[in-house]
Design an enzyme around this catalytic site. Structure first.
Site, short mmCIF file in Angstrom:
data_model
loop_
_atom_site.label_atom_id
_atom_site.label_comp_id
_atom_site.label_asym_id
_atom_site.label_seq_id
_atom_site.Cartn_x
_atom_site.Cartn_y
_atom_site.Cartn_z
N ASP A 13 13.35 -28.19 67.50
CA ASP A 13 12.32 -28.72 66.60
C ASP A 13 12.53 -28.27 65.16
O ASP A 13 11.58 -28.19 64.39
CB ASP A 13 10.91 -28.31 67.07
CG ASP A 13 10.66 -28.60 68.53
OD1 ASP A 13 10.85 -29.76 68.92
OD2 ASP A 13 10.29 -27.68 69.27
N LYS A 16 16.40 -31.60 62.65
CA LYS A 16 17.80 -32.03 62.47
C LYS A 16 17.90 -33.41 61.85
O LYS A 16 18.89 -33.73 61.19
CB LYS A 16 18.50 -31.99 63.84
CG LYS A 16 18.71 -30.58 64.36
CD LYS A 16 19.50 -30.55 65.64
CE LYS A 16 18.73 -31.01 66.84
NZ LYS A 16 17.63 -30.09 67.22
N GLY A 40 12.57 -34.25 71.35
CA GLY A 40 12.32 -35.36 70.44
C GLY A 40 12.50 -34.93 69.00
O GLY A 40 12.47 -33.75 68.67
N HIS A 41 12.73 -35.90 68.14
CA HIS A 41 12.76 -35.62 66.72
C HIS A 41 12.08 -36.76 65.98
O HIS A 41 12.13 -37.91 66.40
CB HIS A 41 14.18 -35.39 66.20
CG HIS A 41 15.18 -36.40 66.65
ND1 HIS A 41 15.87 -36.30 67.82
CD2 HIS A 41 15.60 -37.55 66.07
CE1 HIS A 41 16.69 -37.32 67.95
NE2 HIS A 41 16.54 -38.10 66.91
N GLN A 223 18.10 -30.21 71.64
CA GLN A 223 17.62 -28.83 71.79
C GLN A 223 18.24 -27.92 70.72
O GLN A 223 18.38 -28.35 69.60
CB GLN A 223 17.88 -28.30 73.20
CG GLN A 223 17.03 -28.95 74.28
CD GLN A 223 17.61 -30.26 74.74
OE1 GLN A 223 18.80 -30.42 74.91
NE2 GLN A 223 16.75 -31.23 74.97
#
Length: 430
Positions: A13, A16, A40-41, A223
């Protein structure tokens, strides 16, 4: 021919997508090389916010070829849900490539993930329940189902049957669940085959040929370092290689072709799930970071655990990844604090550790040793050069660079994709 690896340098988190945005039109391919839809991003473009789970962030960049590599485990239902959501918002997804050798997450993997996590009770890992771990376990046990298997119904049926023989005994006799219906799972997966087939490719060949042609490739980890199966806070980790080495095995591109490794790190620290977290805050400061930084999981919605910047972890991430650059995100979240603590070492039962303890028990009992830096109150979201930042914010960054052991090449100063300061070129050859 630059090949750039982008990894999270904490527990995930870190933002990125911000670094991916900064590279922008200079990247030709963005490759996801590990994980699945368990992370998720969020990417913010103008007033639009996109939450991605399985797809590489490059799916949102015009002209970029997004690639799901062989190291990823793919929930095909989720893949199409994400693609359809983007299509409905006018995003072109036609360039997506999916490795024929990527493994498939099935409905029985999701079932196993949930029941085994519940069975662990107080020893639970804190998984998302999306079947990631069981799919990787099948891969290692040589019982996995790969994307290519969907295009041969007989092979698919045989592989599913071989995979669930033992699982059905566990489900029925230990967990009091229904046995997996092999025919039903086969039909479920075959239903995706026609739509999936045009996306499937021999991605290791495609990527190596792209490098030969002088294209720029960005390898994007799911991750983060501290969740890596080998180098993370085991057993509270993910099931894949989230460090830079995973980019090689998860894409089929050799290590001699990698030019630089970018670590993305927050100006503070967060973690989701169980496991040790030395700088974790349980007071008003932790709640301030959570609320100001919007620290809630993109995939699960869970509130993230929050803490101050941990330079011990930053140095560790630099070492195991071979980092050449750091991108510091969410510096703006620290605006308004009188003092900003930085963890520079650990105290473990009276012994000082300047580097990560090798012993899991020692890390679990580590207490942070802090240095405090003066804070700042000015709004920094409009800064586009280091010189635009308040003097104390500049001093904070200089200190992070010194104690982290890697140069800071970019700084995020707000949630929007353009709210970032470029310090050094992130694309550079050795």
């Amino acid at each position: 021919m630059p090949a750039v690896v982008l990894v999270g340098a904490q527990w995930g988190d870190e933002g990125k997508g911000k670094a991916t945005d900064l590279l922008g039109s200079r990247v030709d391919y963005v490759v996801k090389f590990n994980g699945g839809n368990n992370a998720g991003h969020t990417v913010v473009i103008g007033d639009e916010k996109y939450a991605l789970h399985l797809l590489p962030s490059g799916i949102l960049s015009p002209g970029v070829v997004p690639v799901i590599g062989n190291g990823v485990v793919v929930d095909i239902e989720v893949l199409f849900e994400e693609l359809d959501a983007l299509i409905s918002r006018g995003v072109d997804v036609s360039r997506l490539l999916v490795s024929s050798q990527a493994h498939v997450i099935t409905s029985f993997h999701r079932t196993l993930d949930k029941v085994t996590e519940r069975f662990l009770g107080s020893r639970r890992i804190g998984t998302t329940g999306r079947g990631i771990g069981p799919a990787y376990a099948d891969k290692i046990n040589r019982l996995g189902i790969r994307i290519a298997d969907l295009f041969d119904p007989k092979i698919l049926h045989d592989k599913i049957e071989g995979s669930v023989n033992q699982k059905n005994h566990l489900l029925v006799k230990m967990y009091n669940r229904r046995a997996v219906d092999v025919d039903a799972v086969t039909e479920e997966l075959l239903a995706y085959a026609d739509r999936l087939k045009p996306m499937v490719a021999n991605t290791p060949l495609v990527l190596n040929q792209a490098l030969d042609a002088g294209k720029t490739l960005l390898f994007e980890a799911g991750q983060a370092t501290m969740l890596d199966i080998d180098h993370g806070t085991y057993p509270f980790v993910t099931s894949s290689s989230a460090t830079a080495g995973g980019a090689v095995t998860g894409s089929g591109v050799g290590p001699t072709r990698i030019d630089s490794v970018i670590g993305v790190i927050k100006a503070y620290t967060t973690r989701v799930g169980e496991g040790p977290f030395p700088t974790e805050l349980f007071d008003d400061s932790g709640e301030y970071l959570r609320k100001t930084g919007g620290e809630y999981g993109v995939t699960t919605g869970r509130a993230r655990r929050t803490g101050w910047y941990d330079a011990v972890i930053a140095r560790y991430a630099s070492r195991v990844n071979g980092l050449t650059d750091l991108v510091v995100t969410k510096l703006d979240v620290l605006t308004g604090l009188d003092k900003v603590p930085v963890c520079v070492a650990y105290d473990v039962d009276g012994e000082r550790f300047d580097e990560m303890p090798d012993d899991q028990s020692a890390f679990h009992h580590a207490k942070p040793i802090y240095e405090e830096l003066p804070g700042w109150w000015e709004d920094i979201s409009g800064a586009r050069a280091i010189e635009d930042l308040p003097a104390n914010a500049q001093a904070y960054l200089r200190y992070l660079e010194e104690v982290s052991g890697t140069r800071i090449s970019a700084v995020g100063v707000g949630p929007r994709r353009d709210e970032i300061i470029g310090v050094h070129d992130l694309i550079h050859s050795r």
